[in-house]
Design a protein around this motif. Structure first.
Motif, PDB file in Angstrom:
ATOM      1  N   MET A   8       0.846  -0.979   0.263  1.00  0.00           N
ATOM      2  CA  MET A   8      -0.142   0.162   0.146  1.00  0.00           C
ATOM      3  C   MET A   8       0.860   1.282   0.052  1.00  0.00           C
ATOM      4  O   MET A   8       1.869   1.377   0.687  1.00  0.00           O
ATOM      5  CB  MET A   8      -0.993   0.223   1.395  1.00  0.00           C
ATOM      6  CG  MET A   8      -2.023  -1.073   1.189  1.00  0.00           C
ATOM      7  SD  MET A   8      -3.218  -1.104   2.472  1.00  0.00           S
ATOM      8  CE  MET A   8      -2.417  -1.297   3.868  1.00  0.00           C
ATOM      9  N   LEU A   9       0.546   2.353  -0.788  1.00  0.00           N
ATOM     10  CA  LEU A   9       1.145   3.512  -0.854  1.00  0.00           C
ATOM     11  C   LEU A   9       0.395   4.431   0.108  1.00  0.00           C
ATOM     12  O   LEU A   9      -0.948   4.571   0.124  1.00  0.00           O
ATOM     13  CB  LEU A   9       0.830   4.256  -2.110  1.00  0.00           C
ATOM     14  CG  LEU A   9       1.552   5.496  -2.399  1.00  0.00           C
ATOM     15  CD1 LEU A   9       3.368   5.482  -2.022  1.00  0.00           C
ATOM     16  CD2 LEU A   9       1.391   5.988  -3.810  1.00  0.00           C
ATOM     17  N   THR A  10       1.144   4.869   1.044  1.00  0.00           N
ATOM     18  CA  THR A  10       0.263   5.912   1.991  1.00  0.00           C
ATOM     19  C   THR A  10       1.166   6.875   2.593  1.00  0.00           C
ATOM     20  O   THR A  10       2.377   7.001   2.218  1.00  0.00           O
ATOM     21  CB  THR A  10       0.136   5.095   3.362  1.00  0.00           C
ATOM     22  OG1 THR A  10      -0.887   5.651   4.189  1.00  0.00           O
ATOM     23  CG2 THR A  10       1.502   4.476   4.013  1.00  0.00           C
ATOM     24  N   LEU A  11       0.493   7.891   2.730  1.00  0.00           N
ATOM     25  CA  LEU A  11       1.198   9.165   3.561  1.00  0.00           C
ATOM     26  C   LEU A  11       1.731   8.929   4.609  1.00  0.00           C
ATOM     27  O   LEU A  11       1.525   8.013   5.425  1.00  0.00           O
ATOM     28  CB  LEU A  11       0.166  10.433   3.436  1.00  0.00           C
ATOM     29  CG  LEU A  11      -0.345  10.933   2.389  1.00  0.00           C
ATOM     30  CD1 LEU A  11      -1.655  11.590   2.313  1.00  0.00           C
ATOM     31  CD2 LEU A  11       0.751  11.886   1.509  1.00  0.00           C
ATOM     32  N   LYS A  12       2.699   9.572   4.854  1.00  0.00           N
ATOM     33  CA  LYS A  12       3.589   9.555   6.120  1.00  0.00           C
ATOM     34  C   LYS A  12       2.888  10.111   7.441  1.00  0.00           C
ATOM     35  O   LYS A  12       3.224  10.001   8.488  1.00  0.00           O
ATOM     36  CB  LYS A  12       5.115  10.082   6.199  1.00  0.00           C
ATOM     37  CG  LYS A  12       5.996   9.371   5.028  1.00  0.00           C
ATOM     38  CD  LYS A  12       7.355  10.036   4.995  1.00  0.00           C
ATOM     39  CE  LYS A  12       8.431   9.325   3.992  1.00  0.00           C
ATOM     40  NZ  LYS A  12       9.339   9.934   3.941  1.00  0.00           N
ATOM     41  N   ARG A  13       1.868  10.726   7.135  1.00  0.00           N
ATOM     42  CA  ARG A  13       0.653  11.280   8.215  1.00  0.00           C
ATOM     43  C   ARG A  13      -0.587  11.103   7.998  1.00  0.00           C
ATOM     44  O   ARG A  13      -0.923  10.628   6.689  1.00  0.00           O
ATOM     45  CB  ARG A  13       1.082  12.659   8.333  1.00  0.00           C
ATOM     46  CG  ARG A  13       0.848  13.532   7.078  1.00  0.00           C
ATOM     47  CD  ARG A  13       1.586  15.176   7.180  1.00  0.00           C
ATOM     48  NE  ARG A  13       1.807  15.690   5.811  1.00  0.00           N
ATOM     49  CZ  ARG A  13       0.630  16.175   5.167  1.00  0.00           C
ATOM     50  NH1 ARG A  13      -0.453  15.792   5.680  1.00  0.00           N
ATOM     51  NH2 ARG A  13       0.865  16.858   4.094  1.00  0.00           N
ATOM     52  N   HIS A  14      -1.348  11.430   8.923  1.00  0.00           N
ATOM     53  CA  HIS A  14      -2.805  11.144   8.401  1.00  0.00           C
ATOM     54  C   HIS A  14      -3.306  12.259   7.752  1.00  0.00           C
ATOM     55  O   HIS A  14      -3.148  13.404   8.218  1.00  0.00           O
ATOM     56  CB  HIS A  14      -3.646  11.096   9.907  1.00  0.00           C
ATOM     57  CG  HIS A  14      -3.369   9.860  10.670  1.00  0.00           C
ATOM     58  ND1 HIS A  14      -4.329   8.816  10.379  1.00  0.00           N
ATOM     59  CD2 HIS A  14      -2.482   9.645  11.678  1.00  0.00           C
ATOM     60  CE1 HIS A  14      -4.012   7.875  11.134  1.00  0.00           C
ATOM     61  NE2 HIS A  14      -2.719   8.209  11.961  1.00  0.00           N
TER      62      HIS A  14
END
Length: 120
Positions: A44-50
């Motif tokens: 999964m590609l995700t941001l490093k923050r919410h």
């Protein structure tokens, strides 16, 4: 992190998952519940923050100009759940999979899309 706790965030898998590759604002992580019936690899590609949606211009620029070309070279499928079906709605993420060898794909039509309902 204290601000996220104050907002009521619970344990977030995407924040603590094993990082496979890092970019500026993004990271690729292993999926805790991979689609292993069809996928050899499910990241999964995700941001490093919410951050839900909408994404900032800086985040969008990096996604489109740096990350997407990388994803198209390393994965067979890239997909995103709708807001209605996201399991982690407060943390933007995109699924990427590499298909198992036995999965039939009509690559001449479109290599990013297959009908997973037809997979035995």
């Amino acid at each position: 992190m204290a601000n996220e706790r104050a907002q009521g965030w619970r344990r977030c898998y995407l924040c603590s998952a094993k990082t496979v590759k890092e970019f500026g604002d993004w990271k690729i992580v292993e999926n805790e519940y991979p689609y292993d019936k069809i996928a050899e690899t499910h990241h999964m590609l995700t941001l490093k923050r919410h951050l839900g949606t909408p994404l900032t211009q800086q985040v969008k620029y990096e996604l489109e100009n740096t990350i997407r070309p990388y994803l198209h070279q390393h994965y067979d499928m890239i997909f995103e759940n709708t807001i209605r079906t996201k399991s982690i709605p407060g943390h933007h993420h995109i699924h990427m999979i590499t298909l198992r060898n036995h999965i039939p794909v009509q690559r001449s039509i479109n290599p990013q899309f297959i009908n997973i309902n037809s997979v035995a």
